[in-house]
Design a protein around this motif. Structure first.
Motif, PDB file in Angstrom:
ATOM      1  N   GLY A   1       4.977  30.724  40.116  1.00 54.82           N
ATOM      2  CA  GLY A   1       3.923  30.002  39.688  1.00 54.82           C
ATOM      3  C   GLY A   1       3.122  29.718  40.783  1.00 54.82           C
ATOM      4  N   TRP A   2       1.746  29.157  40.707  1.00 57.82           N
ATOM      5  CA  TRP A   2       1.376  28.738  42.087  1.00 57.82           C
ATOM      6  C   TRP A   2       2.085  27.922  43.030  1.00 57.82           C
ATOM      7  N   GLY A   3       3.136  27.222  42.690  1.00 59.88           N
ATOM      8  CA  GLY A   3       3.933  26.356  43.442  1.00 59.88           C
ATOM      9  C   GLY A   3       4.776  27.138  44.371  1.00 59.88           C
ATOM     10  N   ARG A   4       4.769  28.366  43.975  1.00 56.45           N
ATOM     11  CA  ARG A   4       5.743  29.463  44.751  1.00 56.45           C
ATOM     12  C   ARG A   4       7.309  29.144  44.884  1.00 56.45           C
ATOM     13  N   LEU A   5       7.669  28.652  43.616  1.00 60.21           N
ATOM     14  CA  LEU A   5       9.186  28.337  43.377  1.00 60.21           C
ATOM     15  C   LEU A   5       9.456  29.270  42.233  1.00 60.21           C
ATOM     16  N   PRO A   6      10.392  30.346  42.720  1.00 57.46           N
ATOM     17  CA  PRO A   6      10.549  31.307  41.869  1.00 57.46           C
ATOM     18  C   PRO A   6      11.614  31.261  40.772  1.00 57.46           C
TER      19      PRO A   6
ATOM     20  N   TYR B   1       1.307  25.036  38.237  1.00 64.56           N
ATOM     21  CA  TYR B   1       1.892  24.670  39.514  1.00 64.56           C
ATOM     22  C   TYR B   1       3.427  24.635  39.359  1.00 64.56           C
ATOM     23  N   GLY B   2       3.743  24.135  38.134  1.00 65.18           N
ATOM     24  CA  GLY B   2       5.157  23.982  37.811  1.00 65.18           C
ATOM     25  C   GLY B   2       6.023  25.316  37.080  1.00 65.18           C
TER      26      GLY B   2
ATOM     27  N   TRP C   1      -4.134  30.025  49.282  1.00 66.19           N
ATOM     28  CA  TRP C   1      -4.063  29.069  50.065  1.00 66.19           C
ATOM     29  C   TRP C   1      -2.620  28.165  49.881  1.00 66.19           C
ATOM     30  N   ASN C   2      -2.150  28.616  48.775  1.00 66.50           N
ATOM     31  CA  ASN C   2      -0.525  28.084  48.462  1.00 66.50           C
ATOM     32  C   ASN C   2       0.376  28.384  49.823  1.00 66.50           C
ATOM     33  N   ARG C   3       0.101  29.381  50.527  1.00 68.16           N
ATOM     34  CA  ARG C   3       0.876  29.633  51.647  1.00 68.16           C
ATOM     35  C   ARG C   3       0.914  28.650  52.651  1.00 68.16           C
ATOM     36  N   ALA C   4       0.143  27.719  52.735  1.00 66.27           N
ATOM     37  CA  ALA C   4      -0.165  26.703  53.657  1.00 66.27           C
ATOM     38  C   ALA C   4       1.263  25.676  53.639  1.00 66.27           C
ATOM     39  N   TYR C   5       1.778  25.645  52.250  1.00 68.46           N
ATOM     40  CA  TYR C   5       2.915  24.819  52.280  1.00 68.46           C
ATOM     41  C   TYR C   5       4.364  25.527  52.433  1.00 68.46           C
ATOM     42  N   GLY C   6       4.251  26.561  53.086  1.00 64.85           N
ATOM     43  CA  GLY C   6       5.226  27.584  53.507  1.00 64.85           C
ATOM     44  C   GLY C   6       6.279  27.882  52.198  1.00 64.85           C
ATOM     45  N   PRO C   7       7.759  28.171  52.990  1.00 62.10           N
ATOM     46  CA  PRO C   7       8.456  29.244  52.007  1.00 62.10           C
ATOM     47  C   PRO C   7       9.033  27.976  51.079  1.00 62.10           C
ATOM     48  N   ARG C   8       9.284  26.809  51.514  1.00 59.25           N
ATOM     49  CA  ARG C   8       9.681  25.758  50.406  1.00 59.25           C
ATOM     50  C   ARG C   8       8.933  25.555  49.059  1.00 59.25           C
ATOM     51  N   GLY C   9       7.732  25.803  49.292  1.00 59.20           N
ATOM     52  CA  GLY C   9       6.811  25.723  48.221  1.00 59.20           C
ATOM     53  C   GLY C   9       6.308  24.320  47.819  1.00 59.20           C
ATOM     54  N   PHE C  10       5.720  24.127  46.849  1.00 59.92           N
ATOM     55  CA  PHE C  10       5.115  22.824  46.594  1.00 59.92           C
ATOM     56  C   PHE C  10       4.883  22.539  45.119  1.00 59.92           C
TER      57      PHE C  10
ATOM     58  N   ASP D   1      -1.152  17.111  45.302  1.00 58.41           N
ATOM     59  CA  ASP D   1      -0.162  18.116  45.810  1.00 58.41           C
ATOM     60  C   ASP D   1       0.986  17.566  46.791  1.00 58.41           C
ATOM     61  N   MET D   2       2.131  17.884  46.405  1.00 57.40           N
ATOM     62  CA  MET D   2       3.393  17.584  47.416  1.00 57.40           C
ATOM     63  C   MET D   2       4.245  18.708  47.371  1.00 57.40           C
ATOM     64  N   ALA D   3       4.333  18.686  48.688  1.00 57.65           N
ATOM     65  CA  ALA D   3       5.573  19.866  49.452  1.00 57.65           C
ATOM     66  C   ALA D   3       6.860  19.495  48.602  1.00 57.65           C
ATOM     67  N   MET D   4       7.829  20.500  48.410  1.00 60.82           N
ATOM     68  CA  MET D   4       9.103  20.195  47.792  1.00 60.82           C
ATOM     69  C   MET D   4       9.906  19.834  48.961  1.00 60.82           C
ATOM     70  N   SER D   5      10.601  18.792  48.617  1.00 58.03           N
ATOM     71  CA  SER D   5      11.677  18.129  49.679  1.00 58.03           C
ATOM     72  C   SER D   5      12.861  17.712  48.878  1.00 58.03           C
TER      73      SER D   5
END
Length: 457
Positions: free
Chosen positions: A25-30, A58-59, A316-325, A383-387
């Motif tokens: 999805g848009w959060g880049r979490l596969p 996003y989810g 623009w979601n690439r701004a959060y990097g490979p960790r996703g958000f 918006d929250m980066a994954m952590s």
């Protein structure tokens, strides 16, 4: 033993294992899975478990519960089937994008009655999420403007549903996250507009108390309101931000000017995970806040500038990097009062985890969609980066929202626990009864419904 009797096993070739197909999805979490793309939704949805459009949730609502689930991508089924220039009634396939509708019909004096903050969403997605926008306090959600739906159900039947026919299915599907059937076609009414421009007034606001007062003052006068708030600042300036209010400009105000074509750029790289951190986020927020140099500004802006500022930056979601958000969006009921919103912001700033993207909106009365998100109150989206700490943060925020009588938006959710969602959603038993009626075997499911409702997968 003679040397000639020795047998040597050949060294096997190192053949790399084929990569497992993934969907995101848009959060880049596969999640493992693949989608079928076709122009013929009636044929392709036979036996399908899930439909998805442009994958902008996003989810995990558009991700499969199991890698083997048949997932249909709708974006090639993108035809506008009819449009009535007199009434504004449009019939489109589920895969028609809002971007295409805006491109074709805005110059002809029509616009979507409700739009989310991105135009890269399909009609099917707009119904399934029952999207809301800056005009919710006036126009409600998108579902309030939908006249009928053509759907394929879990038993493979194809039905037309509306407020008059299969009304329980109709209202269950609006905001139902695709769990009652595959949407094939959508019929809804467009809004006639006097020009192609928005007249916008923006104001720099010093803190969350002033922001809530300004939102309340703007709502009766402006059909569209929203704000960006700084959710990282503390103290007397906590919740400072920019309030934006708008309406469609008259033909005279627009001076019949032609709207220039928007320029899009693509975010060029995946930023490293460390690039977006509390320090850089605070610096961005300070710069963005003071960029609005005058206390109050007004003038003409394009619809893209007003409704879709982030769409100008593709990926623009690439701004959060490979960790996703992910994004956390909740609504605090009006009955809980301004102190509850202030306390939520206090909790958010203490917990951390937020990014520079935080939006506050005024919501009107609850709609008729069984699981439609908004209710009368204040919506906050962050918006929250994954952590490693994000689950704890979401848990604490959800506990607070439950205590106020609020709820979260399923289209954005990735981390809400099943018991928390049940505690905040008194309409859930009604939705479960609809699933039992139209899909007793729970064939239609997603990664989200597996997480929240215990669906198989």
């Amino acid at each position: 033993m003679a040397v000639s009797d020795v047998r040597y096993a050949p060294t096997p070739l190192a053949i790399p294992a084929p990569k497992q197909p993934m969907l995101t999805g848009w959060g880049r979490l596969p999640a493992p899975g693949a989608e079928i793309l076709t122009e013929n939704l009636e044929r392709s949805t036979q036996g399908a478990v899930l439909s998805r459009g442009l994958g902008r949730s996003y989810g995990d609502s558009s991700l499969p519960a199991s890698p083997s689930d048949k997932v249909v991508g709708t974006r090639l089924a993108n035809r506008i089937l009819s449009f009535d220039e007199e009434t504004g009634e449009l019939v489109g396939e589920a895969g028609v994008s809002l971007a295409e509708i805006v491109r074709l019909l805005t110059p002809r004096g029509w616009f979507s009655p409700v739009t989310p903050g991105t135009k890269f969403v399909t009609l099917g997605g707009m119904v399934s999420s029952d999207v809301h926008g800056k005009n919710h306090h006036c126009e409600g959600c998108f579902g309030a403007h939908v006249k009928s739906l053509k759907m394929r159900l879990a038993d493979e039947s194809i039905v037309e549903c509306s407020p008059e026919q299969y009304s329980d299915l109709f209202y269950g599907t609006i905001g139902g996250m695709g769990l009652l059937g595959h949407i094939l076609e959508v019929r809804f009414t467009m809004q006639r507009i006097p020009s192609q421009w928005i007249w916008m007034e923006s104001e720099r606001v010093d803190n969350i108390d002033e922001f809530l007062a300004a939102l309340g003052k703007a709502a009766p006068s402006w059909p569209m309101t929203m704000g960006w708030i700084d959710c990282l600042n503390t103290g007397s300036s906590m919740g400072r931000g920019i309030l934006m209010a708008g309406r469609w400009a008259t033909a005279e105000e627009s001076r019949f000017k032609r709207v220039p074509e928007g320029r899009e750029v693509t975010f060029p790289v995946d930023l490293p995970n460390w690039a977006l951190n509390p320090t850089t986020a605070k610096l961005f927020n300070t710069a963005y806040y003071w960029k609005h140099m005058a206390k109050r500004m007004e003038g003409l802006v394009t619809p893209d500038t007003f409704f879709y500022p982030l769409d100008a930056i593709l990926e623009w979601n690439r701004a959060y990097g490979p960790r996703g958000f992910t994004q956390y969006q909740c609504v605090i009921p009006r009955a809980a009062g301004a102190p509850a919103v202030r306390e939520f912001m206090n909790l958010l700033t203490k917990l951390g985890g937020a990014s520079p993207l935080c939006v506050i909106k005024d919501c009107g009365p609850e709609g008729q969609g069984v699981l439609s998100f908004p209710l009368e109150g204040t919506s906050i989206a962050i918006d929250m980066a994954m952590s490693a700490d994000l689950q704890r943060i979401v848990d604490r925020l959800n506990e607070f929202v439950i205590a106020t009588g609020g709820r979260i938006y399923l289209t954005k959710d990735r981390l809400t626990r099943s018991d928390h969602f049940r505690a905040m959603e008194p309409r859930l038993d009604r939705f479960f009864a609809l699933r039992e009626k139209y899909d007793p075997g729970r064939r239609l499911r997603s990664a989200q419904s597996k997480r929240l409702f215990g669906d198989p997968g």
